[in-house]
Design a protein around this motif. Structure first.
Motif, PDB file in Angstrom:
ATOM      1  N   UNK A 123       0.833  -1.212   0.000  1.00  0.00           N
ATOM      2  CA  UNK A 123       0.000   0.000   0.000  1.00  0.00           C
ATOM      3  C   UNK A 123       0.863   1.255   0.000  1.00  0.00           C
ATOM      4  N   UNK A 124       1.938   1.253   0.779  1.00  0.00           N
ATOM      5  CA  UNK A 124       2.823   2.421   0.854  1.00  0.00           C
ATOM      6  C   UNK A 124       3.481   2.690  -0.494  1.00  0.00           C
ATOM      7  N   UNK A 125       3.880   1.629  -1.191  1.00  0.00           N
ATOM      8  CA  UNK A 125       4.472   1.794  -2.517  1.00  0.00           C
ATOM      9  C   UNK A 125       3.442   2.297  -3.507  1.00  0.00           C
ATOM     10  N   UNK A 126       2.262   1.740  -3.453  1.00  0.00           N
ATOM     11  CA  UNK A 126       1.216   2.096  -4.407  1.00  0.00           C
ATOM     12  C   UNK A 126       0.772   3.541  -4.261  1.00  0.00           C
ATOM     13  N   UNK A 127       0.763   4.046  -3.034  1.00  0.00           N
ATOM     14  CA  UNK A 127       0.262   5.394  -2.779  1.00  0.00           C
ATOM     15  C   UNK A 127       1.361   6.456  -2.728  1.00  0.00           C
ATOM     16  N   UNK A 128       2.607   6.046  -2.951  1.00  0.00           N
ATOM     17  CA  UNK A 128       3.706   7.012  -2.913  1.00  0.00           C
ATOM     18  C   UNK A 128       3.998   7.536  -1.521  1.00  0.00           C
ATOM     19  N   UNK A 129       3.635   6.774  -0.497  1.00  0.00           N
ATOM     20  CA  UNK A 129       3.771   7.249   0.878  1.00  0.00           C
ATOM     21  C   UNK A 129       5.218   7.288   1.365  1.00  0.00           C
ATOM     22  N   UNK A 130       6.131   6.647   0.644  1.00  0.00           N
ATOM     23  CA  UNK A 130       7.541   6.671   1.059  1.00  0.00           C
ATOM     24  C   UNK A 130       8.291   7.862   0.483  1.00  0.00           C
ATOM     25  N   UNK A 151       6.900  -7.319  -3.893  1.00  0.00           N
ATOM     26  CA  UNK A 151       7.350  -5.981  -3.501  1.00  0.00           C
ATOM     27  C   UNK A 151       8.440  -5.469  -4.429  1.00  0.00           C
ATOM     28  N   UNK A 152       9.301  -6.360  -4.908  1.00  0.00           N
ATOM     29  CA  UNK A 152      10.325  -5.949  -5.870  1.00  0.00           C
ATOM     30  C   UNK A 152       9.673  -5.440  -7.149  1.00  0.00           C
ATOM     31  N   UNK A 153       8.650  -6.126  -7.608  1.00  0.00           N
ATOM     32  CA  UNK A 153       7.927  -5.697  -8.805  1.00  0.00           C
ATOM     33  C   UNK A 153       7.258  -4.349  -8.564  1.00  0.00           C
ATOM     34  N   UNK A 154       6.583  -4.215  -7.429  1.00  0.00           N
ATOM     35  CA  UNK A 154       5.899  -2.949  -7.130  1.00  0.00           C
ATOM     36  C   UNK A 154       6.882  -1.790  -7.018  1.00  0.00           C
ATOM     37  N   UNK A 155       8.050  -2.040  -6.433  1.00  0.00           N
ATOM     38  CA  UNK A 155       9.056  -0.985  -6.314  1.00  0.00           C
ATOM     39  C   UNK A 155       9.576  -0.576  -7.689  1.00  0.00           C
ATOM     40  N   UNK A 156       9.808  -1.550  -8.551  1.00  0.00           N
ATOM     41  CA  UNK A 156      10.285  -1.237  -9.896  1.00  0.00           C
ATOM     42  C   UNK A 156       9.236  -0.454 -10.679  1.00  0.00           C
ATOM     43  N   UNK A 157       7.970  -0.772 -10.461  1.00  0.00           N
ATOM     44  CA  UNK A 157       6.904  -0.042 -11.141  1.00  0.00           C
ATOM     45  C   UNK A 157       6.732   1.368 -10.569  1.00  0.00           C
TER      46      UNK A 157
END
Length: 316
Positions: A123-130, A151-157
Motif C-alpha cells: 500500500x505504501x508503494x502504491x500510494x507514494x507514501x515513502x 514488492x520488488x515488482x511494485x518498487x520497480x513499477x
C-alpha cells in the motif's frame, strides 16, 4: 399413422454469477474457515472464486453487481463447486488453489512455495507514501526476503529508473519470483539473488542502497502454534521469527549500515509485533507508518540512526 415428434433436448439451466456466489459463500461460511490471505470473509472469497471462474480479474469484485447476472457455463460452475469443496476439505488458502494472488490491484502468480502476498508495504508503494522520506527518487532498491517477488515488482513499477535487487534464501521462492518478474517484463531491472539476508552482497559493498524493503518472518513461536490451519500450508521459513519474532530482524538491522547509501531508508514490516520490536531495539527511533488495515505494522528507519545504533562491534 403420423410419427410422433422427437423430443427436443433441453438445455441445462444456466446459473448466474450471483447465484454461484451465494452458493459458494454459504458453503464456505458454514465450514468456518480461516481467512487473511487476500480476503477477510467467506463472501469476499466466494466473489474472487466466481470471478476467477468467469475469466474476470479479482479487481472486479468492487463492481460485482455489474456482472451479477452474467451466466456461468456448466464447466465454470463445476470449477466453482470443485474449488469450493477443495478449499473446505484441505483448508488451503484460496490463492494456492487458484494459482494467483492480488495486491494493490495487480495479479501475482503464487503457489505453496511462497507465502501468499499480503504485505502492508504494498500500500505504501502504491500510494507514494515513502516519497517524503526519500531526498530523491531511489536509484538502488533492495527487497530482502522477497518471496514471490511482489514488492520488488511494485518498487520497480513505482520508480521507473531504479534498479531493484530481490533476495531470498529459498530457491523455491526465487523460482516463483522469476515468474512474476517475467509477467511484468522486468528482467532488466529486477535482479533475483539467492542469499541469506546480506550474505551474498559482501561485507562492504561499493554502492549502498537508497531504499531497503523487508517483510521478514516475524511470527513469535507461541503465535505460530496458534495459527489457523490455512497458515500451516505456507512455508514456515517465511513466517517463524523465533521466541519473540525478532530473530531475523536482529540480524537484518545489525548488518544493515554498510549496505545503505548516506541517506538510505529501511522500511520494515513487523505486523502485530511492534511491542516486541521496541523491546528488542529501544535505541532505534523508528517511524511508524499508518496503512489502511493496520496503523503500526510497518516502521521506517533512517541510515544515520542505524549507524548510530549499530556501531562496529555493537550487538543488538
Amino acid at each position: 399413422m403420423t410419427p410422433s415428434a422427437s423430443p427436443q433436448k433441453q438445455s441445462p439451466p444456466t446459473i448466474t454469477l450471483r447465484a454461484a456466489w451465494a452458493e459458494a459463500a454459504q458453503a464456505l461460511a458454514a465450514a468456518r474457515l480461516g481467512y487473511g490471505h487476500g480476503c477477510a470473509n467467506a463472501e469476499d472469497e466466494a466473489a474472487w472464486l466466481v470471478l476467477h471462474a468467469a475469466g474476470l480479474p479479482a479487481t472486479e469484485a468492487d463492481q460485482f453487481d455489474g456482472h451479477a447476472q452474467q451466466p456461468l457455463s456448466a464447466q465454470q460452475l463445476q470449477q466453482v463447486r470443485g474449488i469450493t469443496a477443495q478449499r473446505i476439505a484441505t483448508r488451503q488458502p484460496l490463492a494456492y488453489l487458484l494459482g494467483e494472488a492480488w495486491l494493490v490491484g495487480l495479479r501475482f502468480t503464487v503457489d505453496s512455495r511462497v507465502i501468499v502476498p499480503r504485505s502492508f508495504i504494498a500500500e505504501l508503494l502504491d500510494q507514494g507514501a515513502l516519497d517524503p522520506w526519500l531526498p530523491e527518487p531511489p536509484q538502488r532498491i533492495l527487497d530482502l526476503c522477497t518471496g514471490s517477488g511482489c514488492l520488488a515488482v511494485l518498487a520497480a513499477l513505482a520508480w521507473d529508473d531504479a534498479q531493484v535487487d530481490a533476495l531470498d534464501l529459498s530457491p523455491d521462492a526465487l523460482a516463483v519470483a522469476h515468474i512474476n518478474r517475467a509477467d511484468y517484463a522486468l528482467q532488466d531491472r529486477v535482479q533475483l539473488i539467492a542469499s541469506d539476508l546480506w550474505s551474498a552482497l559482501g561485507a562492504h559493498p561499493a554502492d549502498g542502497y537508497d531504499l531497503v524493503l523487508c517483510n521478514p518472518p516475524y511470527v513469535p513461536t507461541a503465535s505460530m502454534q496458534a495459527l489457523p490451519e490455512e497458515y500451516r500450508h505456507e512455508p514456515a521459513l517465511a513466517l517463524a521469527g523465533g521466541a519473540d519474532g525478532m530473530d531475523l530482524v536482529r540480524r537484518l538491522l545489525q548488518d544493515a549500515p554498510p549496505h545503505l547509501s548516506p541517506h538510505g531508508v529501511v522500511v520494515l514490516e513487523v505486523g502485530n509485533e511492534r511491542k516486541a520490536f521496541e523491546a528488542a531495539f529501544p535505541q532505534l527511533p523508528a517511524v511508524w507508518l499508518d496503512t489502511e488495515l493496520h496503523p503500526e505494522a510497518v516502521c521506517l528507519l533512517l541510515a544515520d540512526d542505524l549507524r548510530a545504533a549499530f556501531a562496529p562491534g555493537d550487538a543488538a
